[in-house]
Design a protein around this motif. Structure first.
Motif: not given
Length: 82
Positions: A14-20, A60-68, A75-82
């Motif tokens: 959450e801290s790394d991505l600045n999300v809750k 087992r968690t190397c492709n994790h939610i933070g990295l992805e 990505w062009n056009g990707f938007s993350l609304h928080t």
């Protein structure tokens, strides 16, 4: 195969991505980090939270939610609304 994760890894992400993340989601992931979520209409693959507690969990968690999420933000056009 999903397995439990310590909440500190979720808080770190959450801290790394600045999300809750929603409490219900966090509680589900604490019990079963990753896996699938199936509804009547959709099937979702849930990325795990990166778990650094031992070598097996790191692997087992190397492709994790933070990295992805960080990759998706490029990505062009990707938007993350928080």
């Amino acid at each position: 195969m999903p397995f439990p994760v310590d909440e500190k890894y979720i808080i770190g992400t959450e801290s790394d991505l600045n999300v809750k993340f929603p409490t219900v989601f966090k509680n589900r992931m604490i019990k079963s980090n990753g896996g699938e979520l199936v509804t009547d209409e959709f099937e979702f693959e849930l990325y795990p939270f990166f778990d650094k507690s031992d070598r097996k969990r790191i692997s087992r968690t190397c492709n994790h939610i933070g990295l992805e999420t960080k990759n998706a933000r490029e990505w062009n056009g990707f938007s993350l609304h928080t």
